[in-house]
Structures are given as structure tokens and as C-alpha cells.
Design an enzyme around this catalytic site. Structure first.
Site, PDB file in Angstrom:
ATOM      1  N   GLY A  40      -7.102  10.480  10.033  1.00  0.00           N
ATOM      2  CA  GLY A  40      -8.125   9.477   9.722  1.00  0.00           C
ATOM      3  C   GLY A  40      -8.723   8.915  10.999  1.00  0.00           C
ATOM      4  N   GLY A  42     -11.088   6.146  10.926  1.00  0.00           N
ATOM      5  CA  GLY A  42     -11.728   4.849  10.730  1.00  0.00           C
ATOM      6  C   GLY A  42     -11.270   3.904  11.824  1.00  0.00           C
ATOM      7  N   GLY A  45      -7.467   4.395  12.624  1.00  0.00           N
ATOM      8  CA  GLY A  45      -7.156   5.721  13.162  1.00  0.00           C
ATOM      9  C   GLY A  45      -7.784   5.965  14.523  1.00  0.00           C
ATOM     10  N   ARG A 330     -12.463 -14.005  -3.155  1.00  0.00           N
ATOM     11  CA  ARG A 330     -13.096 -12.937  -3.921  1.00  0.00           C
ATOM     12  C   ARG A 330     -12.572 -12.798  -5.342  1.00  0.00           C
ATOM     13  NH1 ARG A 330     -13.293  -8.307   0.795  1.00  0.00           N
ATOM     14  NH2 ARG A 330     -15.046  -9.243   1.880  1.00  0.00           N
ATOM     15  N   HIS A 401     -13.400  -2.506  -4.670  1.00  0.00           N
ATOM     16  CA  HIS A 401     -13.840  -2.542  -3.281  1.00  0.00           C
ATOM     17  C   HIS A 401     -12.739  -2.229  -2.280  1.00  0.00           C
ATOM     18  CE1 HIS A 401     -15.916  -3.799   0.277  1.00  0.00           C
ATOM     19  NE2 HIS A 401     -15.121  -4.814   0.493  1.00  0.00           N
ATOM     20  N   LEU A 441     -11.366  -5.488   8.705  1.00  0.00           N
ATOM     21  CA  LEU A 441     -11.699  -4.958  10.031  1.00  0.00           C
ATOM     22  C   LEU A 441     -10.668  -5.471  11.029  1.00  0.00           C
ATOM     23  CD1 LEU A 441     -15.577  -5.457   9.996  1.00  0.00           C
ATOM     24  CD2 LEU A 441     -14.233  -3.549   9.156  1.00  0.00           C
TER      25      LEU A 441
END
Lengths: 637, 246
Positions: A40, A42, A45, A330, A401, A441
Site C-alpha cells: 500500500g 497511501g 504506506g 459524524r 466513508h 490523515l
């Protein structure tokens, strides 16, 4: 097997420092002898692969995309949290820790969350040094904004494309290491198995997506940073290729899967508009800073929203939660939107949407003020819906999500398989039952840049790792079992496409295991999913061959795994007889309709162990104790 | 809606390709073009025909994976969007739509509409970064950056690496892609120490990958889904000149 979370002793704020000191180091001269496989690319990774290569390890990085830069982290919009307290509004590491634990509804580990809050400040500094263009004030200093579930301004952002800029920063660091020859990058490779030898993770088997070859890669440790599994719902905000196969196959090799039922539904997405809808698009949560959410006070009011006078609008979040208003977490915002629509107040053609209105701020500050903050989101809304949100309110509805659940890891990010580390959304650790905005993030980069470099060296230096080549029989066995699965899929030659099964699974999951769940529905899903899986394995059709670039075959394997994972999610949701965060069981709610936790019975991580096909997985519990953030009924009123 | 699709089909890199015509009914205006391709593929797959291969992922215009040449234009008829953000309401009923892959010598075809853009990665590896190791970065606020500088750098940093600039260029030049990265980093104070190596390294790699030269047609800017400006190419040229003189 007893779960050992390996949380260090000592006071909360000293745990990470003391464990870092106690961790063993690998001599710089010896690092090149260790081959680390990072799956990965992202945020987690790329950050891990780049950081480990900088330290001198021999790194192989791979992903199913053509390029590391395509990973789905790129689509994150809103921002990244750090308690820098630049806004002078009372922020601190402890407050970020506390907000995250509370936001997660007391289902995460205190020690992990505190560490996350501690290292988050360094992430901002690191990214600035890489050239990430975070928003700035006129004086040239970094600007922040507030986000759901908090009352301080701690979210750093890069227009509405923070994920893109952070990922490009990590990608550029990774690219530098690839250019230097310190990282070997393999694109268009999908991980299809984890290879465990003598109880240690020693490699993976991947399929080369261009020519279909199965390739065995042996190493001294394996790091999975392969993201979440929201696509089990078919329609989600995740990119189309996001899948759970890497973590699912690791699960089947002995890695425990923790809290699979903790799946987050994001409140501000563009509603479904057609039966051929292939994915849903998120509108950044930051919009809730300046937009007001409302529905008409009258059921079935189909007037043009601009014709509905102020006193006939129900700003229900502001009414129900006066202190947090539109900035509730959320899970709360999503559930309330669903409730309003279920009661008949929904708007738009499908009546499955609520308004997000910028009228008041456009009036107060002018259109340019709103445009400066959100122009790209307004443009995106217009492209998709054909409507201008400066003139009429946006219509929004929740969508799958993010998944807080994932592979179980200890404090050192290691799964129940020694040598298998899991980073980012793929693990379960930091967000409990609900993740706060701008924290994904933060976690991905914290794991990759600032945690794994330490904990991996401790593993390598404290364990005996024998030399293993990819000619070992375990790799050959794995290749054979993958080849036979592929052969079986291709030989079915039925009459339905993979996507049809995926959609059907998504419908079952949304209906029975979505924003609100109950025992009856979950039991129904436990009948429907195995039946669907059986139909998949008897009537799917996959044209083409296995020795070719074959996207249908790729999807088929992913959906085959989702059909198994979906069942585990439902089983987990059924056994957790409480409501907490995003896991809302209708049988367990307070008088005000909020999630009602049962700390006596469920203050634990539910970690599932694979027992073989056709057998029920075994449940293990890791007790969660709260010494600092004392569990209370979450209140955002 | 009913549409006719002429789609490029090619088995693999070395085979001969060609356009194949498909008729598609039951298209609705609020479907995206990629959803129309999904629908077409659904019909093909059910009858055992190889699905049309096309790269796509985020479907919201940010990952840069999709790379379709639609009616001769990279990413199709609209300005400032990627192919995944094209909705069928942009086409007339009974329209004929021609879909091909982005074409460039440096982007070999993998299959049908899928191409190999790893040349872009190699260009970044040749200098498209700031050499900072993890750890040790000073506090982010120690380096004030004016809003104007920041915003100008960001306009260049918005590049999604899709390759539309190359596909739009009659020379298949990658100048806008390279310039966007050179300008993003070169305009920021953090990027100053490596300005020279960055510009020279990236341009040398670009040339060795087989991209063409820039002849200032501005087609790249016009077709860029993120509307990256050719001003960045001027910046790149000045960087190269500077690097060669000083």
C-alpha cells in the site's frame, strides 16, 4: 490465545518516551540486511516505506495502482489535526487525546491515542518541510480551522485537497528513495496472500495485474497499509478499487480482526441520484463550519428551499445540540439526518436528503468569503448535481466513508502474527467506535513517519529471524491455492457479473448493518449473506483469462472476500449489545435517542480469530481501561 | 438516452488495436460517462465478452487515474474536469462518442483504454521532491510564507498527474507536468536549496522518456483538468536558464 496489547507501564504522558528508550535498535550497518515489504502506498504506506528506507532498510513497496500517487488518501479533503495551539484557544496534547477518546465513545486505547496526539505536531512540521502548501494567514503563519467534535481550531488544511497535498509530500519522499535505489517499487501488484513460516510473517504472494503471474516476495517483516473496507457497502465514498483482500487474507492466516462492526457513515455526501450510481462523493465536513443543516418543519414540504421562510425551517442540529450545533461528531450528524428523512422531512427528488445552507454566511460575509474557503467543493457539487449551491442550499445525505475496525495490533503496531505490522485505516487502534474529522490523515502519517520506524527496529532486533527465500514450500503452497481459487472463479461461467453481487451485498449491509442496527435485521443479514455467497460461487461470470490484464477477475476476488467479511461485520454487530459511536443498536438508546453504552459488558475490543471455512470465528476480548479520560455519557448538548 | 460508443480495443501492448462500435440504451442524463461504460461492461460480461478495460478509481477528479480521450479531447468536452466527472447530460440523445486512450510514445497501451504512465513517476524520482528525511523538521511556523507565494505554488501543486497535457500536445510534451512540480517546489522557500538539480534532473529524465519538446501551443493548459497555467512553463524555462548560467 491471550491478547497482549503491550502497553508500556508508567504515566500516560511518559509511556511513548519510555517505550522508545526501551526499544532495541538495529545497528545502521545491519539495516540493509533486513528486507521490509510495505503493501500500500497511501499516507501510511508511503510514509513508512520512505522513512524506513531513509534509515537504511532494504524496502519493497507495492500497490495495485500504476503509481504510488493514486492511493485513496489523495481524496481526503478537509484537513489534519495537530494540537499546536497556534490559535491560542486552549488546545493541548491532552485535549486532543481527550477529544479523540470521547469522540470514539470510549472504545479505543488510551495509550495509543495519547501517543497519536503527541506525535501529531511533528507531522505538520515534517509536511511543511516537504513543501506541503498548508493554508497561511496574511502574516505568513499557518492557518487552522475547527472541525466536528471539537471546540478548538486545530485543523491544518490545504484548500479542500489536504489529502492530495499530504500524499504528494509522502509520495515525493518515497520517490526520492526509489530514485536512490533504496526502495524497490512494484506497481500493479495485488497482494493475495500472506506467507507465515514458523509463526512469523515472512512474505506475501501477489498477482502481477498486467500479465497475471503470481509472484512470491520473501522478507523479514511485512507491513500492511492497505486502507479500509467501506466498499463492503458497495456505495461508499471510497475509491472504486479500495478493497479488503490484503487484510482479509492476513486474517485467514491468523491475524485477528478487531471491531469489524465499527464502520463510519459520513454525514455530508452528495445523495444518490441514479440506479446506476457507482460511488458516492463526499463534501468535506469543513462545510459544517459555515453551512447550516436544516429540513422543512412540515412533512413532505416540496417547495423551493429559498421559498421556505425562516420560521418554517428546522435547524435540527442547532435545536438538539445547542453547544456544538452543526459541529456534532459524524455519527450523531449522520444518524439525525437519517432520522429526519425516515420521519418524512427529507428533501429533494428522493426525499433522502437534508439541506446544507450557506445563505446566512453569504449574506453576512459575501460570496467571495465563502468561495475562498470552499470554491472547489461548490464546483464539485455543481459538476455532479448540475446545481449552484451559492443560490440554493446543497442537498446532502450520509454515506459509508471510513472503517474504524481493522486488524488487531498491539501498542507496537504488530498484529497477532509476529512480524506482521498494520498501519493506517487497515488497523483498528485509535478511533474507537467513531473517528473525528481530520484524524485519519493524522493517524496514517503518525503510524508511517513516527511510530513504525521505532517499533519495527525493536521487533527485528529482539527476534531471531532465519533466512527464508521465496523458493520455500510455503510460498509454493500459497501460489497453488491462489491459482486454484482463480481457476475456480473462471470456470463457473454463470450469467451474472461480479458487480451485481457486490451491489446486492451492499444493499444487505446498508439495510441491516448500516447507520442503525437491530438484532432482527442482523440475524436476517446472517441468512442473506451466506446465500448470496453461494450464488456468487455458482453463477458469477468472469470473461477472459488469468494470464491477462483482467479487471473483472480482480473485482471477483475482492468481492469474494467482501462476501466473507460482510458476515463477520454482522456477527460482530450482533454480539455487541450496546450502542457506541457509529455502532447504533436501536435496542440500546437513551431517552434522548443517543447511543447508550454498556461499559460493564462491552468496554473491550472484540478481536476475531479465523477458525477455518464454514466454522464460526472465535471471539477474543481485550479489556479497555480508562485511567485518565473517565467514560461518561457523550454529550454534545 | 441512447448513445453509440466507438471504443478503442487492444488486447495488449504489442497487438494491433481498433475502434469497436457499441450501442447503449437506458442511459440517463445523471449517469456519469464512466457509469455508462460500467453499464456497457455489465452487458458484455453477462454474455461472456471481455469487459472493456479502463483505469479509474476515485471518480471525483482527484486521483488522476482516469485517462480517456473523448471525441478527440483529453477528458472530454468540459473544461477543468477529469473524465470521471463528465455526466451524460453533457451529450445529446443519440450522440456518438469516440473513446480512446491518451496517446503518446511515452505512455504505452496496456490494454484497451489502459496505459502505462510510469514515465511520470520516473520524472518525479529524478528530482521532483525536497530532500528532507523524516524527523528533525523545524516548527512549521518558523518559515513564514506570504499568501501570494503560497497560492501561486498551490496552483501548480494541484496537478493530478493524469497526463492530459501530454495527450493534448501535438509533440506529446510533458513540459506542463514537469513545470507544475518545478514551480510548486521552486516557488516555496523550502524548495530553494535544490532548485538547480530539480529542474535539470527532471528535464533530463523527461527527455530520456521520449516526450516531445514544447512549441507553445497552450493546448496543455486548455485541456488540463486542474487548469494548470502555462506560466509555469515560463517559470521552468527560467529555472533551466538560471541553472545553466549560475
Amino acid at each position: 490465545m491471550e491478547l497482549d496489547s503491550r502497553i508500556p507501564e508508567g504515566p500516560l504522558e511518559k509511556k511513548w518516551d519510555s517505550s522508545r528508550f526501551n526499544m532495541k535498535l538495529v545497528n545502521p550497518a545491519n539495516r540493509l540486511k533486513y528486507h521490509i515489504i510495505v503493501v500500500g502506498t497511501g499516507l501510511a504506506g508511503s510514509a513508512a516505506a520512505a522513512s524506513l528506507a531513509e534509515l537504511g532498510y532494504n524496502v519493497t513497496s507495492l500497490c495495485y495502482h500504476e503509481s504510488p500517487r493514486r492511493a485513496h488518501s489523495i481524496a481526503a479533503q478537509g484537513g489534519i489535526n495537530a494540537p499546536k495551539n497556534y490559535a491560542n484557544d486552549g488546545d493541548s496534547i491532552y485535549r486532543l487525546f481527550y477529544d479523540t477518546i470521547k469522540g470514539g465513545d470510549y472504545r479505543s486505547r488510551e495509550a495509543n491515542v495519547y501517543r497519536l496526539a503527541q506525535v501529531s505536531g511533528s507531522i505538520i512540521d515534517q509536511c511543511v518541510a516537504q513543501g506541503v502548501p498548508f493554508a497561511r494567514e496574511y502574516g505568513g503563519l499557518l492557518e487552522t480551522r475547527s472541525f466536528g467534535g471539537t471546540q478548538v481550531s486545530r485543523t491544518f488544511f490545504a484548500r479542500g485537497q489536504t489529502g492530495q497535498q499530504l500524499l504528494l509530500g509522502a509520495y515525493q519522499s518515497l520517490s526520492r528513495q526509489i530514485g536512490l535505489g533504496a526502495v524497490k517499487f512494484l506497481g500493479r501488484r495485488e497482494m493475495l496472500d500472506l506467507v507465515v513460516i514458523d509463526g512469523q510473517a515472512r512474505g506475501i504472494v501477489v498477482r502481477n495485474l498486467i500479465n497475471g503471474n503470481l509472484e512470491s516476495i520473501a522478507g523479514d517483516a511485512v507491513i500492511l497499509a492497505t486502507g479500509g473496507y467501506s466498499n463492503v457497502f458497495f456505495l461508499s465514498t471510497n475509491a472504486r478499487q479500495c478493497n479488503a483482500s490484503a487484510i482479509w487474507r492476513a486474517y485467514k492466516r491468523g491475524a485477528f480482526f478487531a471491531n469489524p462492526c465499527f464502520t463510519q457513515i459520513h454525514p455530508t455526501c452528495i445523495p444518490v441520484s441514479s440506479e446506476h450510481q457507482s460511488k458516492l462523493t463526499l463534501m468535506s465536513e469543513s462545510l459544517r463550519n459555515d453551512g447550516r443543516i436544516w429540513v422543512p418543519k412540515a412533512v413532505g414540504d416540496k417547495r423551493d428551499p429559498n421559498q421556505i421562510p425562516e420560521n418554517e425551517r428546522d435547524y435540527y442540529l442547532e435545536r438538539l445540540y445547542p453547544s456544538f450545533g452543526n459541529l456534532v461528531p459524524r455519527d450523531v450528524a449522520s444518524r439525525r439526518a437519517k432520522e429526519m428523512c425516515d420521519k418524512g422531512y427529507g428533501v429533494g427528488a428522493t426525499s433522502m436528503a437534508v439541506y446544507l445552507d450557506f445563505r446566512d454566511n453569504i449574506k453576512r460575509h459575501g460570496k467571495p468569503w465563502v468561495a475562498e474557503k470552499y470554491a472547489n467543493l461548490f464546483e464539485m457539487y455543481q459538476e455532479i448535481t448540475g446545481e449552484n449551491a451559492y443560490e440554493a442550499p446543497m442537498r446532502i445525505y450520509p454515506a459509508a466513508h471510513y472503517t474504524m475496525g481493522g486488524l488487531w495490533i498491539d501498542y507496537n503496531m504488530m498484529s497477532t502474527i509476529p512480524g506482521l505490522f498494520v498501519l493506517g485505516e487497515a488497523n483498528f487502534s485509535d478511533h474507537g467506535a467513531n473517528r473525528l474529522g481530520a484524524s485519519a490523515l493524522m493517524q496514517g502519517l503518525a503510524d508511517g513517519y513516527f511510530i513504525i520506524p521505532y517499533t519495527l527496529s525493536d521487533y527485528l532486533a529482539s527476534n531471531k529471524i532465519k533466512a527464508v527465500a521465496n523458493s520455500h514450500s510455503a510460498f509454493k503452497d500459497s501460489e497453488q491455492s491462489i491459482a486454484s481459487m482463480i481457476k475456480k472463479l473462471l470456470s463457473i461461467s454463470g450469467n451474472r457479473a461480479v458487480e451485481e453481487f457486490h451491489k446486492e451485498l451492499g444493499d444487505i449491509m446498508c439495510q441491516h448493518c448500516g447507520m442503525a442496527r437491530n438484532a432482527e435485521g442482523l440475524k436476517k443479514a446472517l441468512e442473506l449473506i451466506p446465500a448470496l455467497r453461494e450464488r456468487f460461487w455458482s453463477s458469477v461470470r468472469i470473461p477472459g483469462s488469468s494470464e491477462d490484464f483482467n479487471q473483472e477477475l480482480e473485482k471477483a476476488q475482492q468481492v469474494a472476500d467482501f462476501l466473507e467479511l460482510g458476515q463477520l461485520i454482522v456477527e460482530d454487530a450482533l454480539q455487541r449489545e450496546e450502542s457506541c459511536g457509529s455502532h447504533f443498536r436501536e435496542e440500546f438508546e437513551t431517552e434522548d435517542g443517543e447511543a447508550k453504552r454498556d461499559d460493564d459488558r462491552f468496554s473491550h475490543v472484540a478481536a476475531w480469530e479465523f477458525q477455518g471455512h464454514g466454522k464460526s470465528p472465535m471471539l477474543h476480548k481485550e479489556h479497555l481501561s480508562f485511567e485518565y479520560a473517565k467514560p461518561s455519557q457523550r454529550s454534545y448538548k | 438516452m441512447h448513445i453509440t460508443l466507438n471504443i478503442w480495443r487492444q488486447k495488449d501492448r504489442n497487438s494491433q488495436g481498433g475502434l469497436v462500435t457499441y450501442e447503449l440504451s437506458d442511459v440517463t442524463p445523471d449517469m456519469s460517462l464512466l457509469e455508462a461504460l460500467d453499464l456497457l461492461n455489465l452487458g458484455l460480461v453477462r454474455t461472456g465478452v471481455d469487459a472493456i478495460a479502463f483505469d479509474n478509481d476515485c471518480r471525483e477528479g482527484i486521483c488522476g487515474t482516469c485517462c480517456l480521450q473523448i471525441n478527440g479531447r483529453p477528458h472530454g468536452p468540459l473544461k477543468g474536469v477529469a473524465a470521471c466527472q463528465i455526466y451524460m447530460r453533457s451529450f445529446e440523445d443519440n450522440a456518438t462518442i469516440i473513446i480512446e486512450p491518451f496517446r503518446a510514445k511515452a505512455f504505452p497501451i496496456v490494454k484497451d483504454l489502459v496505459i502505462d504512465r510510469s514515465a511520470f513517476d520516473r520524472i518525479i524520482q529524478a528530482g521532483g521532491f525536497i530532500s528532507v528525511k523524516t524527523g528533525g523538521a523545524p516548527d512549521g511556523n518558523t518559515l513564514p510564507i506570504s499568501k501570494h507565494t503560497l497560492e501561486t505554488a498551490f496552483d501548480a501543486a494541484a496537478c493530478i498527474g493524469c497526463g492530459a497535457c501530454v495527450a493534448a500536445c501535438k509533440n506529446a510534451s510533458a513540459m506542463l507536468f514537469v513545470a507544475a512540480k518545478v514551480a510548486h517546489l521552486g516557488r516555496l522557500p523550502q524548495g530553494q536549496p535544490e532548485r538547480k538539480q530539480r529542474a535539470l534532473g527532471m528535464v533530463a529524465q523527461m527527455d530520456s522518456e521520449g516526450f516531445g519538446a514544447c512549441s507553445n501551443t497552450y493546448a496543455c493548459q486548455y485541456e488540463c483538468p486542474k487548469q494548470i497555467s502555462v506560466d509555469n512553463i515560463a517559470f521552468l524555462n527560467s529555472e533551466i536558464l538560471r541553472a545553466k548560467i549560475f
